[in-house]
Design an enzyme around this catalytic site. Structure first.
Site, PDB file in Angstrom:
ATOM      1  N   ASP A  69       0.982  -1.273  -0.050  1.00 40.52           N
ATOM      2  CA  ASP A  69      -0.107   0.041   0.072  1.00 40.52           C
ATOM      3  C   ASP A  69       1.017   1.383  -0.065  1.00 40.52           C
ATOM      4  O   ASP A  69       0.428   2.342   0.124  1.00 40.52           O
ATOM      5  CB  ASP A  69      -1.054  -0.054   1.261  1.00 40.52           C
ATOM      6  CG  ASP A  69      -0.539   0.127   2.398  1.00 40.52           C
ATOM      7  OD1 ASP A  69       0.936  -0.133   2.584  1.00 40.52           O
ATOM      8  OD2 ASP A  69      -1.039  -0.019   3.674  1.00 40.52           O
ATOM      9  N   SER A  70       2.117   0.924  -0.002  1.00 37.12           N
ATOM     10  CA  SER A  70       3.148   2.057  -0.224  1.00 37.12           C
ATOM     11  C   SER A  70       2.823   2.913  -1.531  1.00 37.12           C
ATOM     12  O   SER A  70       3.097   3.781  -1.937  1.00 37.12           O
ATOM     13  CB  SER A  70       4.597   1.707  -0.260  1.00 37.12           C
ATOM     14  OG  SER A  70       4.830   0.677  -1.255  1.00 37.12           O
TER      15      SER A  70
ATOM     16  N   ASP B  98      -1.268  -6.315  -0.356  1.00 34.54           N
ATOM     17  CA  ASP B  98      -1.496  -5.649   1.008  1.00 34.54           C
ATOM     18  C   ASP B  98      -2.913  -5.398   1.208  1.00 34.54           C
ATOM     19  O   ASP B  98      -3.585  -5.057   0.253  1.00 34.54           O
ATOM     20  CB  ASP B  98      -0.839  -4.216   1.212  1.00 34.54           C
ATOM     21  CG  ASP B  98       0.286  -4.074   2.069  1.00 34.54           C
ATOM     22  OD1 ASP B  98       0.305  -4.911   3.101  1.00 34.54           O
ATOM     23  OD2 ASP B  98       1.074  -3.226   1.920  1.00 34.54           O
TER      24      ASP B  98
ATOM     25  N   LYS C  22      -0.998  -9.432   2.728  1.00 35.83           N
ATOM     26  CA  LYS C  22      -0.290  -9.042   3.991  1.00 35.83           C
ATOM     27  C   LYS C  22      -1.073  -8.018   4.788  1.00 35.83           C
ATOM     28  O   LYS C  22      -1.817  -7.300   4.377  1.00 35.83           O
ATOM     29  CB  LYS C  22       0.932  -8.354   3.479  1.00 35.83           C
ATOM     30  CG  LYS C  22       1.627  -7.786   4.804  1.00 35.83           C
ATOM     31  CD  LYS C  22       3.155  -7.169   4.296  1.00 35.83           C
ATOM     32  CE  LYS C  22       3.275  -5.825   3.607  1.00 35.83           C
ATOM     33  NZ  LYS C  22       2.635  -4.820   4.365  1.00 35.83           N
TER      34      LYS C  22
ATOM     35  N   GLU D  20      -1.332  -5.979   8.349  1.00 32.62           N
ATOM     36  CA  GLU D  20      -0.298  -5.135   9.454  1.00 32.62           C
ATOM     37  C   GLU D  20      -0.755  -5.529  10.942  1.00 32.62           C
ATOM     38  O   GLU D  20      -1.896  -5.551  11.149  1.00 32.62           O
ATOM     39  CB  GLU D  20      -0.332  -3.600   9.075  1.00 32.62           C
ATOM     40  CG  GLU D  20       0.431  -3.060   7.968  1.00 32.62           C
ATOM     41  CD  GLU D  20       0.548  -1.580   7.917  1.00 32.62           C
ATOM     42  OE1 GLU D  20       0.312  -1.089   8.776  1.00 32.62           O
ATOM     43  OE2 GLU D  20       1.346  -1.262   6.701  1.00 32.62           O
TER      44      GLU D  20
ATOM     45  N   GLU E 258       9.676  -4.181  10.004  1.00 35.92           N
ATOM     46  CA  GLU E 258       9.744  -2.951   9.561  1.00 35.92           C
ATOM     47  C   GLU E 258      10.508  -2.142  10.709  1.00 35.92           C
ATOM     48  O   GLU E 258       9.621  -1.946  11.817  1.00 35.92           O
ATOM     49  CB  GLU E 258       8.585  -2.266   8.887  1.00 35.92           C
ATOM     50  CG  GLU E 258       9.062  -0.809   8.382  1.00 35.92           C
ATOM     51  CD  GLU E 258       7.910  -0.310   7.391  1.00 35.92           C
ATOM     52  OE1 GLU E 258       7.108  -1.008   7.189  1.00 35.92           O
ATOM     53  OE2 GLU E 258       8.108   0.755   7.210  1.00 35.92           O
TER      54      GLU E 258
HETATM   55  O1  KIV Z   1       3.622  -1.217   1.440  1.00 33.41           O
HETATM   56  C1  KIV Z   1       4.737  -1.437   1.473  1.00 33.41           C
HETATM   57  O2  KIV Z   1       5.427  -1.462   0.388  1.00 33.41           O
HETATM   58  C2  KIV Z   1       5.225  -2.254   2.969  1.00 33.41           C
HETATM   59  C3  KIV Z   1       6.518  -2.730   2.589  1.00 33.41           C
HETATM   60  C4  KIV Z   1       7.672  -1.585   2.637  1.00 33.41           C
HETATM   61  C5  KIV Z   1       6.827  -3.739   3.630  1.00 33.41           C
HETATM   62  O3  KIV Z   1       4.430  -2.654   3.302  1.00 33.41           O
END
Ligand code: KIV
Length: 282
Positions: A45-46, A84, A114, A116, A182
């Site tokens: 989600d970056s 994510d 993924k 969090e 992280e």
């Molecule tokens: O959103 C993302 O890119 C991430 C990674 C940096 C682990 O969660």
């Protein structure tokens, strides 16, 4: 699909080979990351910050994630695609979490998700029971940036480090196949990596994790708004790209581009027909 790495394959790499993870957000970044040898393509989600231009990851929606996961999944041939779960997509209740995780696989083409934090263990267990492999993410969890008061290193006291270790153990026990750590001190990541039966994937977590992840745009020098200390830039493509694009702009303004060789011809006969036999500047 034959030849594709699966979540169990990634889990089995612990103690055998270090796991290379890169974020990817579209077909182009997915192809390049795979050519670079990534085992896992994380549609992080970056995305919200490096592609969509938001200040943080909180505005990323399920529709954003599905669209970008689909694009990455179409291009990937070998790597495991992990998507994510965005902010708000698993926070209401277990059915909401399972529905959205299934959507990321069914519509987005991802083969794992993924999540969090460790506050949603029942949801994590239900996703896994529904056939969705889950990667955990502890330490600095950017979806809690408002609560954490910024992007800060986590687990710097013995108590805080112990709490992360306990959360990590609970995620492994719940069935997660891997865990992102992280921004935690290197000795904390080392301790967690040694204690867990599943691979840890570090980012700002030192050299002892079982694998490493970085954001695609950070590795290539394409994102300048913020560069955390844990990033190693392997190229300055932003500068290269800006130079190339200003050379293009200068050529267009001066008339140097396009040149005759960039155009297409027509036969004399068709040209004569086009001009109706009249002269055309000969
Ligand atoms: O959103 C993302 O890119 C991430 C990674 C940096 C682990 O969660």
């Amino acid at each position: 699909m034959p030849g594709r790495l699966t979540a169990p394959d990634i889990r089995a790499m612990k103690g055998r080979a270090r796991i290379v993870v890169l974020t990817a957000y579209d077909a182009c970044s997915a192809q390049l990351a795979e050519r670079g040898g990534a085992d896992v393509l994380l549609v992080g989600d970056s995305l919200g910050m490096v592609v969509l231009g938001h200040d943080d990851t909180l505005s990323v929606t399920m529709d954003d994630m599905v669209l970008h996961s689909r694009s990455v999944s179409r291009a990937a041939t070998r790597a495991l695609v992990v998507a994510d779960m965005p902010f708000g997509s698993y926070h209401e209740d277990v059915p909401q979490a399972v529905r959205n995780a299934v959507r990321l696989m069914a519509e987005g083409g991802a083969r794992a998700v993924k999540v969090e934090g460790a506050a949603h263990l029942p949801a994590v267990k239900a996703m896994i029971a529904a056939g969705v492999p889950v990667m955990g993410h502890l330490g600095l969890t950017p979806q809690r940036v408002a609560e954490l008061g910024g992007y800060k290193v986590q687990g710097r006291t013995a108590d805080a480090a112990d709490a992360i270790l306990r959360e990590a153990a609970s995620l492994a026990e719940a069935g997660c196949f891997a865990l992102v750590l992280e921004c935690v001190p290197s000795p904390v990541a080392e301790r967690i990596s040694a204690a867990l039966p599943i691979p840890t994937i570090g980012i700002g977590a030192g050299p002892s994790c079982d694998g490493q992840v970085l954001v695609f745009h950070d590795v290539l020098g394409l994102y300048d708004r913020f560069t955390p200390r844990f990033v190693k830039r392997y190229a300055e493509l932003g500068t290269l790209a800006a130079n190339a694009l200003s050379a293009y702009a200068a050529d267009v303004r001066s008339g140097a581009f396009p040149a005759p060789e960039h155009g297409y011809d027509m036969s004399e006969e068709e040209l004569d027909r086009l001009y109706g036999g009249s002269t055309r500047g000969k």
